[in-house]
Design a protein around this motif. Structure first.
Motif, PDB file in Angstrom:
ATOM      1  N   PRO A 197      63.944  82.491  40.407  1.00  0.00           N
ATOM      2  CA  PRO A 197      62.681  82.742  39.695  1.00  0.00           C
ATOM      3  C   PRO A 197      61.793  83.784  40.394  1.00  0.00           C
ATOM      4  O   PRO A 197      61.127  84.573  39.720  1.00  0.00           O
ATOM      5  CB  PRO A 197      61.989  81.375  39.671  1.00  0.00           C
ATOM      6  CG  PRO A 197      63.074  80.391  39.852  1.00  0.00           C
ATOM      7  CD  PRO A 197      64.089  81.061  40.723  1.00  0.00           C
ATOM      8  N   VAL A 198      61.787  83.779  41.729  1.00  0.00           N
ATOM      9  CA  VAL A 198      60.979  84.776  42.441  1.00  0.00           C
ATOM     10  C   VAL A 198      61.565  86.170  42.220  1.00  0.00           C
ATOM     11  O   VAL A 198      60.825  87.142  42.027  1.00  0.00           O
ATOM     12  CB  VAL A 198      60.864  84.427  43.941  1.00  0.00           C
ATOM     13  CG1 VAL A 198      60.279  85.576  44.733  1.00  0.00           C
ATOM     14  CG2 VAL A 198      59.998  83.182  44.121  1.00  0.00           C
ATOM     15  N   ALA A 199      62.897  86.281  42.208  1.00  0.00           N
ATOM     16  CA  ALA A 199      63.526  87.578  41.927  1.00  0.00           C
ATOM     17  C   ALA A 199      63.161  88.039  40.518  1.00  0.00           C
ATOM     18  O   ALA A 199      62.870  89.225  40.302  1.00  0.00           O
ATOM     19  CB  ALA A 199      65.042  87.473  42.087  1.00  0.00           C
ATOM     20  N   PHE A 200      63.165  87.124  39.557  1.00  0.00           N
ATOM     21  CA  PHE A 200      62.765  87.467  38.187  1.00  0.00           C
ATOM     22  C   PHE A 200      61.329  87.983  38.164  1.00  0.00           C
ATOM     23  O   PHE A 200      61.021  88.979  37.503  1.00  0.00           O
ATOM     24  CB  PHE A 200      62.904  86.239  37.280  1.00  0.00           C
ATOM     25  CG  PHE A 200      62.369  86.440  35.900  1.00  0.00           C
ATOM     26  CD1 PHE A 200      63.070  87.186  34.977  1.00  0.00           C
ATOM     27  CD2 PHE A 200      61.143  85.898  35.532  1.00  0.00           C
ATOM     28  CE1 PHE A 200      62.566  87.392  33.696  1.00  0.00           C
ATOM     29  CE2 PHE A 200      60.632  86.092  34.263  1.00  0.00           C
ATOM     30  CZ  PHE A 200      61.353  86.839  33.344  1.00  0.00           C
ATOM     31  N   LEU A 201      60.463  87.323  38.916  1.00  0.00           N
ATOM     32  CA  LEU A 201      59.064  87.740  38.989  1.00  0.00           C
ATOM     33  C   LEU A 201      58.946  89.131  39.618  1.00  0.00           C
ATOM     34  O   LEU A 201      58.195  89.978  39.142  1.00  0.00           O
ATOM     35  CB  LEU A 201      58.265  86.716  39.801  1.00  0.00           C
ATOM     36  CG  LEU A 201      56.770  86.939  39.894  1.00  0.00           C
ATOM     37  CD1 LEU A 201      56.129  86.649  38.545  1.00  0.00           C
ATOM     38  CD2 LEU A 201      56.177  86.045  40.956  1.00  0.00           C
ATOM     39  N   LEU A 202      59.704  89.360  40.678  1.00  0.00           N
ATOM     40  CA  LEU A 202      59.649  90.658  41.355  1.00  0.00           C
ATOM     41  C   LEU A 202      60.201  91.777  40.491  1.00  0.00           C
ATOM     42  O   LEU A 202      59.808  92.935  40.634  1.00  0.00           O
ATOM     43  CB  LEU A 202      60.402  90.585  42.685  1.00  0.00           C
ATOM     44  CG  LEU A 202      59.789  89.671  43.743  1.00  0.00           C
ATOM     45  CD1 LEU A 202      60.660  89.637  44.985  1.00  0.00           C
ATOM     46  CD2 LEU A 202      58.372  90.105  44.093  1.00  0.00           C
ATOM     47  N   ILE A 203      61.103  91.445  39.586  1.00  0.00           N
ATOM     48  CA  ILE A 203      61.680  92.463  38.705  1.00  0.00           C
ATOM     49  C   ILE A 203      60.753  92.759  37.523  1.00  0.00           C
ATOM     50  O   ILE A 203      60.714  93.883  37.033  1.00  0.00           O
ATOM     51  CB  ILE A 203      63.065  91.998  38.204  1.00  0.00           C
ATOM     52  CG1 ILE A 203      64.057  92.003  39.353  1.00  0.00           C
ATOM     53  CG2 ILE A 203      63.559  92.863  37.071  1.00  0.00           C
ATOM     54  CD1 ILE A 203      65.369  91.325  39.022  1.00  0.00           C
ATOM     55  N   THR A 204      59.999  91.770  37.073  1.00  0.00           N
ATOM     56  CA  THR A 204      59.171  91.951  35.877  1.00  0.00           C
ATOM     57  C   THR A 204      57.703  92.253  36.213  1.00  0.00           C
ATOM     58  O   THR A 204      57.169  93.278  35.812  1.00  0.00           O
ATOM     59  CB  THR A 204      59.238  90.710  34.976  1.00  0.00           C
ATOM     60  OG1 THR A 204      58.838  89.561  35.733  1.00  0.00           O
ATOM     61  CG2 THR A 204      60.623  90.511  34.424  1.00  0.00           C
ATOM     62  N   TRP A 205      57.065  91.391  36.956  1.00  0.00           N
ATOM     63  CA  TRP A 205      55.624  91.494  37.195  1.00  0.00           C
ATOM     64  C   TRP A 205      55.281  92.549  38.240  1.00  0.00           C
ATOM     65  O   TRP A 205      54.364  93.368  38.035  1.00  0.00           O
ATOM     66  CB  TRP A 205      55.107  90.115  37.617  1.00  0.00           C
ATOM     67  CG  TRP A 205      53.740  90.094  38.196  1.00  0.00           C
ATOM     68  CD1 TRP A 205      52.555  90.108  37.511  1.00  0.00           C
ATOM     69  CD2 TRP A 205      53.395  90.038  39.578  1.00  0.00           C
ATOM     70  NE1 TRP A 205      51.507  90.073  38.390  1.00  0.00           N
ATOM     71  CE2 TRP A 205      51.994  90.028  39.660  1.00  0.00           C
ATOM     72  CE3 TRP A 205      54.135  90.004  40.746  1.00  0.00           C
ATOM     73  CZ2 TRP A 205      51.326  89.983  40.870  1.00  0.00           C
ATOM     74  CZ3 TRP A 205      53.472  89.957  41.956  1.00  0.00           C
ATOM     75  CH2 TRP A 205      52.083  89.947  42.010  1.00  0.00           C
ATOM     76  N   LEU A 206      55.982  92.570  39.352  1.00  0.00           N
ATOM     77  CA  LEU A 206      55.610  93.456  40.459  1.00  0.00           C
ATOM     78  C   LEU A 206      55.687  94.937  40.093  1.00  0.00           C
ATOM     79  O   LEU A 206      54.755  95.685  40.409  1.00  0.00           O
ATOM     80  CB  LEU A 206      56.466  93.145  41.691  1.00  0.00           C
ATOM     81  CG  LEU A 206      56.064  93.877  42.960  1.00  0.00           C
ATOM     82  CD1 LEU A 206      54.642  93.520  43.364  1.00  0.00           C
ATOM     83  CD2 LEU A 206      57.021  93.542  44.086  1.00  0.00           C
ATOM     84  N   PRO A 207      56.726  95.409  39.407  1.00  0.00           N
ATOM     85  CA  PRO A 207      56.735  96.838  39.053  1.00  0.00           C
ATOM     86  C   PRO A 207      55.538  97.246  38.177  1.00  0.00           C
ATOM     87  O   PRO A 207      54.995  98.339  38.345  1.00  0.00           O
ATOM     88  CB  PRO A 207      58.056  97.018  38.298  1.00  0.00           C
ATOM     89  CG  PRO A 207      58.921  95.928  38.785  1.00  0.00           C
ATOM     90  CD  PRO A 207      58.003  94.782  39.067  1.00  0.00           C
TER      91      PRO A 207
END
Length: 198
Positions: free
Chosen positions: A117-127
């Protein structure tokens, strides 16, 4: 870096998105720890095997020690009882293997339930957040340097045809002539689109 917009509506959306991101990480971390503990509860049979094996080893060890005192057959009897002691060790080893398998499964399951889930967040929200921060910082820097003509040029390239058609005069022609009103209007639109106060 400018992380948040100057305009209240966009700022509110960004704060809500950041809070949702924090809640997302907290939820998955809490869930992962709970699942890890639930899996670790499955090690009880392994603990029972280890305890039973130790008890068997101790019992047969004591019996073998006492059997050595028996005249004539003591050594042979102690030798037979020592094999029972070895069976206790085998039982303990089986319990330890099960415990280790449960602990490894719990550990990797916990890591996976946090990492995915953190990887998903880093791929979607962070960029999205980084792109906004870079764009807003660059726009604010151009505004502070008084380079409204560059902001206006960028607006000409990014505004929709409908927005360009709503200008009272030709914005391209106004920009070419360096008409201060047109340049300021275009730069203001670009700053607003970048989340920066004009």
């Amino acid at each position: 870096m400018k992380w948040y917009a100057d305009r209240p509506a966009r700022l509110a959306r960004q704060v809500v998105a950041d809070l949702v991101a924090v809640a997302w990480v907290w939820f998955w971390a809490t869930l992962a720890l709970a699942v890890g503990e639930a899996v670790r509860a499955l090690r009880a049979p392994g603990d029972g095997l280890v305890d039973a094996g130790r008890g068997l080893t101790d019992t047969f060890g004591e019996a073998a020690a006492k059997a050595r005192d028996v005249p004539l057959v003591g050594d042979r009897l102690a030798e037979a009882l020592d094999r029972g002691k070895d069976a206790g060790g085998t039982l303990s080893d089986a319990g330890n293997t099960q415990i280790q398998a449960v602990e490894t499964t719990a550990q990797w399951l916990t890591v996976a339930l946090v990492a995915i889930p953190v990887a998903f967040l880093l791929i979607t929200w962070l960029p999205l957040r980084l792109r906004f921060a870079r764009r807003a910082s660059a726009a604010a820097r151009l505004r502070d340097q008084g380079r409204l003509d560059l902001l206006a040029l960028h607006a000409l390239n990014n505004l929709s045809l409908r927005e360009l058609a709503n200008f009272p005069q030709d914005p391209v022609e106004g920009w070419r002539r360096q008409d201060p009103e047109v340049v300021r209007a275009l730069a203001t639109r670009q700053l607003r689109a970048s989340g920066v106060r004009a």
